[in-house]
Every structure is written in structure tokens, then in C-alpha cells.
Motif scaffolding. Structure first.
Motif, PDB file in Angstrom:
ATOM      1  N   GLY A  82      27.223  77.204  -9.050  1.00 54.51           N
ATOM      2  CA  GLY A  82      26.970  76.098  -9.192  1.00 54.51           C
ATOM      3  C   GLY A  82      27.807  75.159  -9.645  1.00 54.51           C
ATOM      4  N   HIS A  83      27.200  73.087  -9.697  1.00 54.59           N
ATOM      5  CA  HIS A  83      28.164  72.624 -10.056  1.00 54.59           C
ATOM      6  C   HIS A  83      27.648  71.844 -11.036  1.00 54.59           C
ATOM      7  CE1 HIS A  83      27.213  69.441  -7.221  1.00 54.59           C
ATOM      8  NE2 HIS A  83      27.025  70.732  -6.220  1.00 54.59           N
ATOM      9  N   ALA A  84      28.107  71.137 -12.135  1.00 55.38           N
ATOM     10  CA  ALA A  84      28.055  70.203 -13.188  1.00 55.38           C
ATOM     11  C   ALA A  84      27.012  69.482 -12.343  1.00 55.38           C
ATOM     12  CB  ALA A  84      28.487  69.601 -14.128  1.00 55.38           C
ATOM     13  N   LYS A  85      27.480  68.739 -11.441  1.00 51.49           N
ATOM     14  CA  LYS A  85      26.454  67.287 -10.694  1.00 51.49           C
ATOM     15  C   LYS A  85      24.989  67.786 -10.638  1.00 51.49           C
ATOM     16  CE  LYS A  85      29.485  63.365 -11.268  1.00 51.49           C
ATOM     17  NZ  LYS A  85      29.612  64.011 -12.618  1.00 51.49           N
ATOM     18  N   ALA A  86      24.989  68.654  -9.887  1.00 50.92           N
ATOM     19  CA  ALA A  86      23.606  68.942  -9.805  1.00 50.92           C
ATOM     20  C   ALA A  86      22.359  69.285 -10.706  1.00 50.92           C
ATOM     21  CB  ALA A  86      23.919  70.034  -8.408  1.00 50.92           C
ATOM     22  N   PHE A  87      23.080  69.848 -11.457  1.00 55.70           N
ATOM     23  CA  PHE A  87      22.631  69.879 -12.535  1.00 55.70           C
ATOM     24  C   PHE A  87      21.773  68.517 -13.270  1.00 55.70           C
ATOM     25  CE2 PHE A  87      24.261  75.034 -12.022  1.00 55.70           C
ATOM     26  CZ  PHE A  87      23.469  74.409 -12.410  1.00 55.70           C
ATOM     27  N   GLU A  88      23.176  67.665 -13.119  1.00 56.28           N
ATOM     28  CA  GLU A  88      22.563  66.864 -14.333  1.00 56.28           C
ATOM     29  C   GLU A  88      21.245  66.214 -12.794  1.00 56.28           C
ATOM     30  OE1 GLU A  88      26.292  65.182 -14.154  1.00 56.28           O
ATOM     31  OE2 GLU A  88      27.480  66.387 -15.714  1.00 56.28           O
ATOM     32  N   ALA A  89      21.669  65.573 -11.708  1.00 57.79           N
ATOM     33  CA  ALA A  89      20.967  64.780 -10.635  1.00 57.79           C
ATOM     34  C   ALA A  89      18.996  66.029 -11.012  1.00 57.79           C
ATOM     35  CB  ALA A  89      21.068  65.289  -9.058  1.00 57.79           C
ATOM     36  N   ALA A  90      18.642  66.333 -11.333  1.00 59.36           N
ATOM     37  CA  ALA A  90      18.002  67.385 -11.252  1.00 59.36           C
ATOM     38  C   ALA A  90      17.423  67.100 -12.285  1.00 59.36           C
ATOM     39  CB  ALA A  90      17.707  68.993 -11.424  1.00 59.36           C
ATOM     40  N   THR A  91      18.109  66.718 -13.518  1.00 55.27           N
ATOM     41  CA  THR A  91      17.742  66.349 -14.925  1.00 55.27           C
ATOM     42  C   THR A  91      16.531  64.932 -14.997  1.00 55.27           C
ATOM     43  OG1 THR A  91      18.842  67.570 -16.154  1.00 55.27           O
ATOM     44  CG2 THR A  91      18.218  66.005 -17.757  1.00 55.27           C
ATOM     45  N   ALA A  92      18.008  64.186 -14.127  1.00 55.78           N
ATOM     46  CA  ALA A  92      17.858  63.213 -14.540  1.00 55.78           C
ATOM     47  C   ALA A  92      16.298  62.354 -13.902  1.00 55.78           C
ATOM     48  CB  ALA A  92      19.147  62.264 -13.325  1.00 55.78           C
ATOM     49  N   LEU A  93      16.336  63.611 -12.283  1.00 49.41           N
ATOM     50  CA  LEU A  93      15.291  63.105 -12.334  1.00 49.41           C
ATOM     51  C   LEU A  93      13.987  63.658 -11.857  1.00 49.41           C
ATOM     52  CD1 LEU A  93      13.949  62.016  -9.087  1.00 49.41           C
ATOM     53  CD2 LEU A  93      14.355  64.071  -7.988  1.00 49.41           C
ATOM     54  N   ALA A  94      13.696  64.140 -12.555  1.00 44.65           N
ATOM     55  CA  ALA A  94      12.862  65.333 -13.868  1.00 44.65           C
ATOM     56  C   ALA A  94      12.467  64.428 -14.186  1.00 44.65           C
ATOM     57  CB  ALA A  94      13.668  66.422 -14.306  1.00 44.65           C
ATOM     58  N   LYS A  95      13.195  64.041 -15.232  1.00 47.54           N
ATOM     59  CA  LYS A  95      13.243  62.859 -16.435  1.00 47.54           C
ATOM     60  C   LYS A  95      12.086  61.512 -15.929  1.00 47.54           C
ATOM     61  CE  LYS A  95      17.157  63.743 -19.805  1.00 47.54           C
ATOM     62  NZ  LYS A  95      17.592  63.704 -20.663  1.00 47.54           N
ATOM     63  N   MET A  96      12.295  61.309 -14.817  1.00 52.59           N
ATOM     64  CA  MET A  96      11.909  60.004 -13.826  1.00 52.59           C
ATOM     65  C   MET A  96      10.182  60.823 -13.624  1.00 52.59           C
ATOM     66  SD  MET A  96      13.265  57.645 -10.976  1.00 52.59           S
ATOM     67  CE  MET A  96      14.363  56.752 -12.081  1.00 52.59           C
ATOM     68  N   ALA A  97       9.532  61.814 -13.388  1.00 54.96           N
ATOM     69  CA  ALA A  97       8.843  62.175 -12.505  1.00 54.96           C
ATOM     70  C   ALA A  97       7.890  62.307 -13.627  1.00 54.96           C
ATOM     71  CB  ALA A  97       9.001  63.406 -12.085  1.00 54.96           C
ATOM     72  N   PRO A  98       6.591  62.096 -13.267  1.00 58.55           N
ATOM     73  CA  PRO A  98       5.366  62.336 -14.007  1.00 58.55           C
ATOM     74  C   PRO A  98       5.452  63.935 -14.843  1.00 58.55           C
ATOM     75  CG  PRO A  98       4.760  62.011 -11.417  1.00 58.55           C
ATOM     76  CD  PRO A  98       6.225  62.323 -11.537  1.00 58.55           C
ATOM     77  N   GLU A  99       4.945  63.500 -15.522  1.00 63.76           N
ATOM     78  CA  GLU A  99       4.641  64.806 -16.934  1.00 63.76           C
ATOM     79  C   GLU A  99       4.174  65.776 -16.139  1.00 63.76           C
ATOM     80  OE1 GLU A  99       2.711  65.138 -21.417  1.00 63.76           O
ATOM     81  OE2 GLU A  99       2.417  63.837 -20.114  1.00 63.76           O
ATOM     82  N   GLY A 100       5.426  66.968 -16.559  1.00 69.52           N
ATOM     83  CA  GLY A 100       4.816  68.330 -16.367  1.00 69.52           C
ATOM     84  C   GLY A 100       5.445  68.427 -14.924  1.00 69.52           C
ATOM     85  N   MET A 101       6.550  67.907 -14.169  1.00 67.73           N
ATOM     86  CA  MET A 101       6.790  67.651 -13.153  1.00 67.73           C
ATOM     87  C   MET A 101       8.672  67.978 -13.433  1.00 67.73           C
ATOM     88  SD  MET A 101       4.117  65.868 -10.156  1.00 67.73           S
ATOM     89  CE  MET A 101       4.646  67.394  -9.351  1.00 67.73           C
ATOM     90  N   ASN A 102       8.279  68.684 -13.635  1.00 66.97           N
ATOM     91  CA  ASN A 102       9.988  69.036 -14.169  1.00 66.97           C
ATOM     92  C   ASN A 102      10.802  70.360 -13.138  1.00 66.97           C
ATOM     93  OD1 ASN A 102       9.096  71.410 -14.907  1.00 66.97           O
ATOM     94  ND2 ASN A 102       9.069  70.935 -17.413  1.00 66.97           N
ATOM     95  N   ARG A 103      10.948  70.820 -12.170  1.00 69.62           N
ATOM     96  CA  ARG A 103      11.985  71.517 -11.503  1.00 69.62           C
ATOM     97  C   ARG A 103      11.974  71.055 -10.011  1.00 69.62           C
ATOM     98  NH1 ARG A 103      11.524  72.447 -16.421  1.00 69.62           N
ATOM     99  NH2 ARG A 103      11.975  74.751 -16.759  1.00 69.62           N
ATOM    100  N   VAL A 104      13.407  71.440  -9.805  1.00 69.11           N
ATOM    101  CA  VAL A 104      13.703  70.016  -8.583  1.00 69.11           C
ATOM    102  C   VAL A 104      14.260  71.443  -8.063  1.00 69.11           C
ATOM    103  CG1 VAL A 104      15.280  68.283  -7.836  1.00 69.11           C
ATOM    104  CG2 VAL A 104      13.655  68.037  -9.919  1.00 69.11           C
ATOM    105  N   PHE A 105      13.596  71.104  -6.311  1.00 64.68           N
ATOM    106  CA  PHE A 105      15.039  72.253  -5.809  1.00 64.68           C
ATOM    107  C   PHE A 105      15.575  70.908  -4.719  1.00 64.68           C
ATOM    108  CE2 PHE A 105      15.874  74.672  -2.299  1.00 64.68           C
ATOM    109  CZ  PHE A 105      15.659  76.147  -2.446  1.00 64.68           C
ATOM    110  N   PHE A 106      16.412  70.968  -4.163  1.00 68.73           N
ATOM    111  CA  PHE A 106      16.744  69.928  -3.608  1.00 68.73           C
ATOM    112  C   PHE A 106      17.319  70.430  -1.924  1.00 68.73           C
ATOM    113  CE2 PHE A 106      19.279  68.147  -7.522  1.00 68.73           C
ATOM    114  CZ  PHE A 106      18.732  66.803  -7.480  1.00 68.73           C
ATOM    115  N   CYS A 107      17.013  69.150  -0.764  1.00 75.92           N
ATOM    116  CA  CYS A 107      17.759  69.517   0.548  1.00 75.92           C
ATOM    117  C   CYS A 107      18.434  68.076   0.840  1.00 75.92           C
ATOM    118  CB  CYS A 107      16.311  69.426   0.904  1.00 75.92           C
ATOM    119  SG  CYS A 107      15.208  68.725   0.416  1.00 75.92           S
ATOM    120  N   ASN A 108      17.918  67.919   2.254  1.00 78.27           N
ATOM    121  CA  ASN A 108      19.290  67.011   2.430  1.00 78.27           C
ATOM    122  C   ASN A 108      18.408  65.538   3.097  1.00 78.27           C
ATOM    123  OD1 ASN A 108      21.692  68.391   2.444  1.00 78.27           O
ATOM    124  ND2 ASN A 108      20.808  69.867   3.727  1.00 78.27           N
ATOM    125  N   ASP A 109      17.027  65.697   3.365  1.00 77.25           N
ATOM    126  CA  ASP A 109      16.109  64.277   3.570  1.00 77.25           C
ATOM    127  C   ASP A 109      14.467  64.984   3.452  1.00 77.25           C
ATOM    128  OD1 ASP A 109      15.113  66.259   6.412  1.00 77.25           O
ATOM    129  OD2 ASP A 109      17.190  65.354   7.479  1.00 77.25           O
TER     130      ASP A 109
END
Length: 439
Positions: A82-109
Motif C-alpha cells: 500500500g501507499h498513503a495516497k490511496a488511503f487518503e483518496a479513499a477517505t476523501a471520497l467516502a466523506k463526499m459519498a452518501p451516508e453509509g457508503m464508506n468503502r471504496v474499491f479503486f479501478c482505472n475508469d
């Protein structure tokens, strides 16, 4: 530059290659609302690139974040590392998402995002002991990318016909009804009952216990801006809940401010089980997509898999790529700092009025809009589907310095969220002049 450029080797995507290469349209640079062509002309971007450059081109903060990251670390694996930026990006996205949607799986498009979401849905039911749920339901005229899962649930025949039967999927009718809802401003008033077809026809046909997921775009963009009628998505959500079916929103287009809210789910006040996003996630600076899921779905995988084993056998070499993650973090910060979602919401009524000012011009059959999205449907030429819209697209680029998008005989507009009133006038004024001149 055009004459010196060898165009022969590149096989271009979703392009009439021979037609294009006879007279290429080439961009050389971009900034804010405008491209600059290889011959030095300014082109007003009325499509946010391809529905994706929501904060405007080459935003300084996003560019700087990418530059810093690529110097610091170009790549790190995310398989058992892992690397920090992936976790930070997931946290930022989860905070913007609707309530209760807080787990993020990254892909490329978006295409990878859709295939990821479909695999999560199928595996989820198996993990919870309901492995008979293998069927997927999409919608006619839906675009869910070009992976084998995406073209199966997608409702565009041309995207599938060369590639065989694909996955088991069926399709709802799309809710566009021009006869009842022509020239709707915002959500059409008629047609919510079309959602009942999900239960009354498709689930009755296939048996609800065999259906894993329903996937819809909150607003269908790529096939001509199809806006859901009032109450339609609420009905889809209720039917899925009733029968234990997961609901996936493909928000590759509607995500990140296009409707004046973070996600279409926020605009419609309907929370799905998964959201697929891409495009505006990084302002298109670096390719990235993501699937945002409810914690309960994620926890099902964690609880069902034996300890110290891989819970979900899926991923991509570039999932959570450091440079893409840096771009995503900076992009989400820009949206908040510059209040671009709020700006889009404030601009939407002016954009709507400008769009509907085209009513009554030659060949205009319908106009539909929501947020900073507009579809202008034209009367087609008999025997030449799409020809009239393509002619307008081509003239817009060469004669008006305007980039628009067409699909069949529909003009689709989706400008960057930074657009101002003068640029809205320039965009619709140019289209009005072209409508009066084409045949």
C-alpha cells in the motif's frame, strides 16, 4: 502540424477512423473552458472533454499535485502492499459519498468500475449463501462502459453485436417518452409507472430470487440525455429492497457536481447499494475510477472469508495508482474550496432557459435538461440516422469554435462546472445560428 502528423498507426476509439483522418480535428492545449487547436483556434468546451473535466482544464492545484507525486513516487503496488495516497483518496471520497457508503474499491475508469460493481454484487450474494442470484438487469439505451459486464447490462446493441452473447442480463425499457414529456424542464412529470415494469415483467419472468443486481444511470447521458421522471428512481429502489436485489447507480457522468450535488444519489435523495464513479473523480487529469459500497456489503466479505485470506479475488495493477490518487485528492479539494457543486446548481436555471430558447428553431424535436446537462433532439434525415447532428457537430468545431457531442441525432451538452453566463450564451447562440443554417 496536421499535414506533418502521421495518423495512420492509431486505431481511434468510437470514431469513424477513415472519415476523421480525412480532416482531423486536433487539440494542442487546454486551459479553463477552452481548448486550443493545432492551428491556434480557441474552442469552447461544451462537453467538459467527455463529461469529465468538471473543474476546467489544467486546474493549477490538480496539476501541481500530479507533478509533486510523480517526482516523489511514480508507482507502488496495492496487492498486499500500500501507499498513503490511496488511503487518503479513499477517505476523501467516502466523506463526499452518501451516508453509509464508506468503502471504496479503486479501478482505472468507468468500464472497470461497472465490471467491478457487478462482480461485487455476484460475489456478495454467494458470500451470504444466496448463490442462485446470478442474473443482472440493466436498461435499454444505457451505457455502462465497454467491459463484458458493462456491455451485457448496457442497452446499446451496437456495443454488443460483434462480441457474442456475454453475461446473462435483461433490460428495462428506458423512460424517455417524448410524446408526453417533450420540452420538459428538469424532471419529466409523466412516466414513474415505467419503473413498475421491473417487478411486473422482468422479475415475474425471471423470478426475483435469481436476480443479483439492477444497474441504472440516474440520468442516462451517452445515448441522448434521458432524464428520469419524478418518482421513478424511488420506485426502482423500493422494488429492489422488496426482493433483496442490490441497486447500483452508474454515476460516471452524474458524479461530482453535474446535477449540482456531489452525486445523483444526493440530488434524487435515493441511496443505492453501490455507486460507480470515474471521469470527474480526477477531473480527467489521470485515469481513475472507483466503486463506493455500503459498509454492510464490505463487511459481508470480511465476515465470510476465512481469516488471513483474500476476501475478494479482483483488482487491477493500477488500482489506487499514486499519481491518480494524488489527482483525486486535489480534485475533491478543488470542488469543495471553489464550491463548484453549488456553482453548478446556481447556474442551472440560466443554463435551462438558454437551452429551451432553442425551441421552435429548425429541426428541433425535443429539449431536455437537468443540472448542467442538456439534450437537444433533432429531426433525423430519412435513411441517414445521425447525419444531421454530425453535420452540426462538424460545423460547430470548424465554424463556431465550439465542441459539442452528438449521439444519433441528439446534441448532448455538459460543460465544465466553471462555465459563466457569457459562455452559456456563446454556446447556445452558436448552436442557434447553426440550426438556422443546416439542412
Amino acid at each position: 502540424m496536421t499535414k506533418a502528423l502521421d495518423t495512420s498507426h492509431l486505431w481511434m476509439p468510437f470514431t469513424a477512423n477513415r472519415q476523421y483522418k480525412a480532416k482531423p480535428r486536433l487539440m494542442a492545449s487546454a486551459a479553463g473552458m477552452y481548448y486550443t487547436t493545432d492551428d491556434g483556434r480557441k474552442i469552447l468546451d461544451a462537453t467538459a472533454g467527455l463529461w469529465c473535466v468538471n473543474a476546467g482544464h489544467c486546474h493549477p492545484k490538480i496539476v501541481e499535485a500530479v507533478q509533486k507525486q510523480v517526482v516523489l513516487m511514480d508507482f507502488a503496488p496495492t496487492f498486499q502492499m500500500g501507499h498513503a495516497k490511496a488511503f487518503e483518496a479513499a477517505t476523501a471520497l467516502a466523506k463526499m459519498a452518501p451516508e453509509g457508503m464508506n468503502r471504496v474499491f479503486f479501478c482505472n475508469d468507468g468500464s472497470e468500475g461497472v465490471d467491478t460493481a457487478l462482480k461485487i454484487a455476484l460475489a456478495y450474494h454467494r458470500m451470504r449463501g444466496d448463490g442462485g442470484r446470478t442474473r443482472l438487469i440493466g436498461r435499454e439505451r444505457a451505457y455502462h462502459g465497454v467491459g463484458f459486464g458493462g456491455i451485457a447490462v448496457g442497452g446499446i446493441a451496437g456495443n454488443r453485436k460483434q462480441f457474442g452473447p456475454g453475461l446473462a442480463a435483461d433490460h428495462l425499457r428506458h423512460p424517455l417518452d417524448i410524446e408526453k414529456n417533450a420540452y420538459s424542464r428538469g424532471l419529466p412529470l409523466h412516466g414513474a409507472e415505467m419503473a413498475d415494469e421491473l417487478e411486473q415483467r422482468l422479475l415475474a419472468l425471471h423470478d426475483p430470487s435469481t436476480v443479483a443486481a439492477v444497474i441504472v444511470e440516474p440520468l442516462q447521458g451517452s445515448t441522448g440525455v434521458i432524464v428520469p421522471p419524478e418518482g421513478y428512481l424511488e420506485k426502482i429502489r423500493a422494488i429492489c429492497d422488496k426482493h433483496g436485489i442490490l441497486l447500483i447507480f452508474d454515476e460516471v457522468i452524474t458524479g461530482f457536481g453535474r446535477l449540482g450535488t456531489a452525486f445523483g444519489a444526493d440530488f434524487f435523495k435515493v441511496t443505492p447499494d453501490m455507486i460507480v464513479c470515474a471521469k470527474g473523480l480526477t477531473n480527467a487529469t489521470v485515469p481513475m475510477g472507483a466503486v463506493i459500497v455500503k459498509q454492510s456489503i464490505h463487511d459481508t466479505f470480511m465476515d465470510a472469508a476465512p481469516a488471513d485470506t483474500i476476501e475478494f479475488f479482483h483488482g487491477y495493477t493500477y488500482s489506487g495508482h499514486p499519481v491518480a490518487a494524488a489527482a483525486a485528492i486535489a480534485t475533491l479539494e478543488v470542488y469543495k474550496e471553489e464550491q463548484l457543486f453549488e456553482r453548478a446548481a446556481e447556474m442551472s436555471p440560466y443554463f435551462e432557459d438558454a437551452a429551451h430558447s432553442l425551441k421552435g428553431l429548425p429541426f428541433v424535436k425535443d429539449i431536455r435538461n437537468l443540472g448542467l446537462v442538456c439534450g437537444i433532439e433533432l429531426e433525423g434525415i430519412s435513411g441517414k440516422p445521425g447525419a444531421r447532428a454530425y453535420d452540426l457537430f462538424n460545423r460547430a468545431f470548424w465554424d463556431k469554435g465550439l465542441l459539442i457531442r452528438t449521439t444519433a441525432d441528439v446534441i448532448a451538452l455538459s460543460p465544465p462546472l466553471i462555465i459563466n453566463k457569457a459562455q452559456v450564451n456563446e454556446m447556445f447562440g452558436g448552436i442557434a445560428e447553426l440550426l438556422k443554417s443546416i439542412k
